[in-house]
Design a protein around this motif. Structure first.
Motif, PDB file in Angstrom:
ATOM      1  N   ASP A  11      39.494  53.322  43.825  1.00 16.33           N
ATOM      2  CA  ASP A  11      40.112  51.997  43.825  1.00 16.33           C
ATOM      3  C   ASP A  11      38.990  50.979  43.683  1.00 16.33           C
ATOM      4  OD1 ASP A  11      42.004  49.943  44.012  1.00 16.33           O
ATOM      5  OD2 ASP A  11      43.027  50.847  45.715  1.00 16.33           O
ATOM      6  N   CYS A  12      39.359  49.703  43.806  1.00 13.47           N
ATOM      7  CA  CYS A  12      38.348  48.658  43.708  1.00 13.47           C
ATOM      8  C   CYS A  12      38.213  47.915  45.027  1.00 13.47           C
ATOM      9  CB  CYS A  12      38.678  47.689  42.582  1.00 13.47           C
ATOM     10  SG  CYS A  12      40.313  46.972  42.683  1.00 13.47           S
ATOM     11  N   ILE A  13      37.100  47.252  45.187  1.00  9.71           N
ATOM     12  CA  ILE A  13      36.825  46.438  46.367  1.00  9.71           C
ATOM     13  C   ILE A  13      36.866  44.976  45.947  1.00  9.71           C
ATOM     14  CG2 ILE A  13      35.044  45.778  48.034  1.00  9.71           C
ATOM     15  CD1 ILE A  13      34.196  48.691  48.147  1.00  9.71           C
ATOM     16  N   TYR A  14      37.585  44.175  46.725  1.00  6.39           N
ATOM     17  CA  TYR A  14      37.722  42.755  46.415  1.00  6.39           C
ATOM     18  C   TYR A  14      36.717  41.935  47.219  1.00  6.39           C
ATOM     19  CZ  TYR A  14      42.087  44.242  44.313  1.00  6.39           C
ATOM     20  OH  TYR A  14      43.018  44.885  43.541  1.00  6.39           O
ATOM     21  N   LEU A  15      36.055  41.005  46.527  1.00  8.74           N
ATOM     22  CA  LEU A  15      35.171  40.063  47.189  1.00  8.74           C
ATOM     23  C   LEU A  15      35.963  38.817  47.575  1.00  8.74           C
ATOM     24  CD1 LEU A  15      32.023  40.391  44.889  1.00  8.74           C
ATOM     25  CD2 LEU A  15      32.601  41.692  46.954  1.00  8.74           C
ATOM     26  N   ASP A  16      35.367  37.973  48.408  1.00 11.75           N
ATOM     27  CA  ASP A  16      36.095  36.794  48.862  1.00 11.75           C
ATOM     28  C   ASP A  16      36.423  35.894  47.677  1.00 11.75           C
ATOM     29  OD1 ASP A  16      34.058  34.091  49.235  1.00 11.75           O
ATOM     30  OD2 ASP A  16      33.126  36.047  48.880  1.00 11.75           O
ATOM     31  N   PRO A  17      37.620  35.326  47.631  1.00 10.61           N
ATOM     32  CA  PRO A  17      38.051  34.560  46.459  1.00 10.61           C
ATOM     33  C   PRO A  17      37.326  33.235  46.285  1.00 10.61           C
ATOM     34  CG  PRO A  17      39.702  34.454  48.193  1.00 10.61           C
ATOM     35  CD  PRO A  17      38.684  35.456  48.626  1.00 10.61           C
ATOM     36  N   SER A  18      36.650  32.750  47.307  1.00  8.15           N
ATOM     37  CA  SER A  18      35.966  31.455  47.195  1.00  8.15           C
ATOM     38  C   SER A  18      34.602  31.566  46.538  1.00  8.15           C
ATOM     39  CB  SER A  18      35.810  30.819  48.587  1.00  8.15           C
ATOM     40  OG  SER A  18      37.058  30.513  49.148  1.00  8.15           O
ATOM     41  N   THR A  19      33.797  32.549  46.963  1.00  8.99           N
ATOM     42  CA  THR A  19      32.412  32.626  46.474  1.00  8.99           C
ATOM     43  C   THR A  19      32.091  33.923  45.740  1.00  8.99           C
ATOM     44  OG1 THR A  19      31.523  33.689  48.483  1.00  8.99           O
ATOM     45  CG2 THR A  19      31.761  31.277  48.515  1.00  8.99           C
ATOM     46  N   HIS A  20      32.938  34.934  45.886  1.00 10.83           N
ATOM     47  CA  HIS A  20      32.685  36.255  45.285  1.00 10.83           C
ATOM     48  C   HIS A  20      31.340  36.828  45.717  1.00 10.83           C
ATOM     49  CE1 HIS A  20      35.768  35.647  41.776  1.00 10.83           C
ATOM     50  NE2 HIS A  20      36.324  35.692  42.974  1.00 10.83           N
ATOM     51  N   LYS A  21      30.999  36.601  46.969  1.00  9.39           N
ATOM     52  CA  LYS A  21      29.738  37.111  47.509  1.00  9.39           C
ATOM     53  C   LYS A  21      29.944  38.056  48.699  1.00  9.39           C
ATOM     54  CE  LYS A  21      26.891  33.118  46.174  1.00  9.39           C
ATOM     55  NZ  LYS A  21      26.026  32.011  46.664  1.00  9.39           N
ATOM     56  N   LYS A  22      31.151  38.025  49.276  1.00  6.53           N
ATOM     57  CA  LYS A  22      31.392  38.778  50.513  1.00  6.53           C
ATOM     58  C   LYS A  22      32.511  39.800  50.323  1.00  6.53           C
ATOM     59  CE  LYS A  22      31.931  34.754  52.459  1.00  6.53           C
ATOM     60  NZ  LYS A  22      32.177  33.653  53.434  1.00  6.53           N
ATOM     61  N   ILE A  23      32.314  40.991  50.869  1.00  5.25           N
ATOM     62  CA  ILE A  23      33.343  42.031  50.810  1.00  5.25           C
ATOM     63  C   ILE A  23      34.527  41.616  51.680  1.00  5.25           C
ATOM     64  CG2 ILE A  23      33.910  44.384  51.561  1.00  5.25           C
ATOM     65  CD1 ILE A  23      31.153  45.255  50.689  1.00  5.25           C
ATOM     66  N   GLU A  24      35.735  41.795  51.126  1.00  5.15           N
ATOM     67  CA  GLU A  24      36.937  41.520  51.913  1.00  5.15           C
ATOM     68  C   GLU A  24      37.748  42.797  52.103  1.00  5.15           C
ATOM     69  OE1 GLU A  24      39.255  38.038  51.058  1.00  5.15           O
ATOM     70  OE2 GLU A  24      37.746  36.892  52.142  1.00  5.15           O
ATOM     71  N   GLU A  25      38.488  43.230  51.083  1.00  2.97           N
ATOM     72  CA  GLU A  25      39.341  44.407  51.244  1.00  2.97           C
ATOM     73  C   GLU A  25      38.972  45.516  50.273  1.00  2.97           C
ATOM     74  OE1 GLU A  25      43.478  44.099  51.787  1.00  2.97           O
ATOM     75  OE2 GLU A  25      43.175  43.117  53.701  1.00  2.97           O
ATOM     76  N   VAL A  26      39.328  46.737  50.640  1.00  5.99           N
ATOM     77  CA  VAL A  26      39.106  47.903  49.792  1.00  5.99           C
ATOM     78  C   VAL A  26      40.473  48.350  49.291  1.00  5.99           C
ATOM     79  CG1 VAL A  26      38.120  50.218  49.640  1.00  5.99           C
ATOM     80  CG2 VAL A  26      37.173  48.558  51.262  1.00  5.99           C
ATOM     81  N   GLY A  27      40.854  47.905  48.105  1.00  3.67           N
ATOM     82  CA  GLY A  27      42.186  48.200  47.608  1.00  3.67           C
ATOM     83  C   GLY A  27      43.211  47.625  48.560  1.00  3.67           C
ATOM     84  N   ALA A  28      44.038  48.494  49.123  1.00  6.61           N
ATOM     85  CA  ALA A  28      45.051  48.056  50.090  1.00  6.61           C
ATOM     86  C   ALA A  28      44.619  48.365  51.519  1.00  6.61           C
ATOM     87  CB  ALA A  28      46.378  48.750  49.778  1.00  6.61           C
ATOM     88  N   ALA A  29      43.325  48.490  51.754  1.00  5.97           N
ATOM     89  CA  ALA A  29      42.814  48.844  53.078  1.00  5.97           C
ATOM     90  C   ALA A  29      41.704  47.892  53.495  1.00  5.97           C
ATOM     91  CB  ALA A  29      42.309  50.293  53.066  1.00  5.97           C
ATOM     92  N   ASN A  30      41.325  47.953  54.771  1.00  9.69           N
ATOM     93  CA  ASN A  30      40.232  47.136  55.307  1.00  9.69           C
ATOM     94  C   ASN A  30      38.910  47.890  55.209  1.00  9.69           C
ATOM     95  OD1 ASN A  30      41.519  45.012  58.032  1.00  9.69           O
ATOM     96  ND2 ASN A  30      42.115  45.163  55.905  1.00  9.69           N
ATOM     97  N   PHE A  31      37.819  47.146  55.133  1.00  6.80           N
ATOM     98  CA  PHE A  31      36.468  47.712  55.028  1.00  6.80           C
ATOM     99  C   PHE A  31      35.804  47.731  56.404  1.00  6.80           C
ATOM    100  CE2 PHE A  31      31.895  47.122  54.770  1.00  6.80           C
ATOM    101  CZ  PHE A  31      31.488  48.058  53.823  1.00  6.80           C
ATOM    102  N   PHE A  32      35.028  48.787  56.655  1.00  8.59           N
ATOM    103  CA  PHE A  32      34.135  48.787  57.810  1.00  8.59           C
ATOM    104  C   PHE A  32      32.838  49.478  57.416  1.00  8.59           C
ATOM    105  CE2 PHE A  32      36.167  52.933  58.347  1.00  8.59           C
ATOM    106  CZ  PHE A  32      35.118  53.750  58.736  1.00  8.59           C
TER     107      PHE A  32
END
Length: 340
Positions: A207-228
């Motif tokens: 799947d893909c990992i989404y970065l924050d929509p404001s700056t695209h610098k920070k990891i937010e979610e991993v597909g439909a799951a949370n990152f740790f």
């Protein structure tokens, strides 16, 4: 159970299987009715329903677990009830009283208890509570009526290989807008993820990992799951953002890391350029439980954490304890499990 249904418990995927009963309740004239169980898995709604045109709907996901003694338990169902009401508040839908939510889930599990997979198979009974706006309504405004329903499906692991590291790529797309509905479990967030997911799978990633929509610098979610991530200093780190869905699994892992493994736990920004601070990483959620992240591709380079083939020791221990609590083998914190 329907006699025509023959289930190979050890080979279940994450697919829809029609079970015997589901719960349905209707909100009309300012209140919910008592709700009832039904064998009908089809909904008959107005063509002008707001759920169809304006996305006025939200849902939850939780599981029922068969214990070694044969009894069945739910895991932190009250947290799902509260999270659903956070979603309904955002979308101007009526809240479902917590007791009603829990009772609906209990009724569905009891009515379909023969679909709860046997202990030891790793399979569970997945519950899908949801609310949709219905009724005759063509304008952009809250619906005049709502349906709250809960159905159940026996499922195996979300990722077919179970606790096996998967590789992910950084998405070029956003799953939610800043200050939008990313923190709520609404269908629009998932619709926005379909295209990026297809791109990732076509390129050979889980799947893909989404970065924050404001700056695209920070990891937010991993597909439909949370990152740790587990730092080299043995800290449990997970991203903090208003556009991340508050995963019940994630918050459970935070408690387990702190109280069972005595690790420092932090919810903070996780910068993509600093991922080498982690010795292990994973994705977590109700469906996937924990999916170890072998590597993340970013700017055409694959950053590997512990291993692309072996699960890290901390991730493995987190998984063991969480599953142990969910299946009743390990005593969890007070109030985490509900006996059906």
């Amino acid at each position: 159970m329907n006699k025509d249904v023959k289930i190979n418990w050890g080979n279940l995927g994450f697919n829809y299987i029609k079970t015997d009963y589901r719960y349905i309740s209707v909100w009309k004239d300012g209140q919910w009715d008592e709700g009832r169980l039904t064998e009908d898995n089809m909904l008959n709604i107005s063509e002008a329903s707001t759920a169809l045109h304006y996305g006025q709907q939200c849902f939850e996901g939780l599981k029922a677990y068969r214990r070694k003694d044969g009894k069945i338990q739910l895991f932190r169902v009250d947290r799902n009830a509260h999270r659903m009401n956070e979603s309904t508040a955002k979308l101007l839908m009526p809240e479902v009283p917590v007791d009603k939510f829990i009772d609906a889930c209990m009724q569905v599990v009891k009515a379909n208890e023969h679909y709860v997979p046997p202990y030891g198979t790793g399979a569970t009974l997945y519950l899908r509570p949801f609310i949709i706006g219905v009724g005759d309504n063509i304008g952009v405004k809250p619906a005049p009526e709502y349906i709250f329903s809960v159905f159940a499906v026996p499922v195996g692991p979300y990722f077919k290989d179970g606790l096996t590291p998967c590789n992910f790529m950084i998405a070029d797309y956003d799953r939610a807008a800043p200050y939008g509905t990313g923190g709520q479990k609404v269908g629009g967030n998932y619709a926005a993820s379909l295209h990026p997911h297809r791109i990732a799978v076509d390129r050979g990633f889980a799947d893909c990992i989404y970065l924050d929509p404001s700056t695209h610098k920070k990891i937010e979610e991993v597909g439909a799951a949370n990152f740790f991530g587990i730092t080299k200093n043995n800290e449990f780190i997970t991203p903090k953002s208003p556009s991340i869905l508050p995963s019940i699994t994630k918050y459970s892992l935070m408690d387990i890391a702190r109280d069972y493994l005595k690790m420092p736990v932090y919810e903070r920004d996780v910068y993509i350029d600093n991922i080498d601070e982690f010795k292990e990483a994973g994705a977590c959620g109700t469906a996937a439980v924990i999916t170890p992240i072998g590597g993340i591709e970013y700017k055409d380079k694959l950053h590997v954490f512990h291993s692309e083939t072996e699960v890290g020791p901390v991730t493995k221990e987190l998984y063991r304890i969480l599953c142990g609590i969910q299946f009743g083998d390990i005593e969890g914190p007070e109030g985490w499990t509900y006996l059906v």
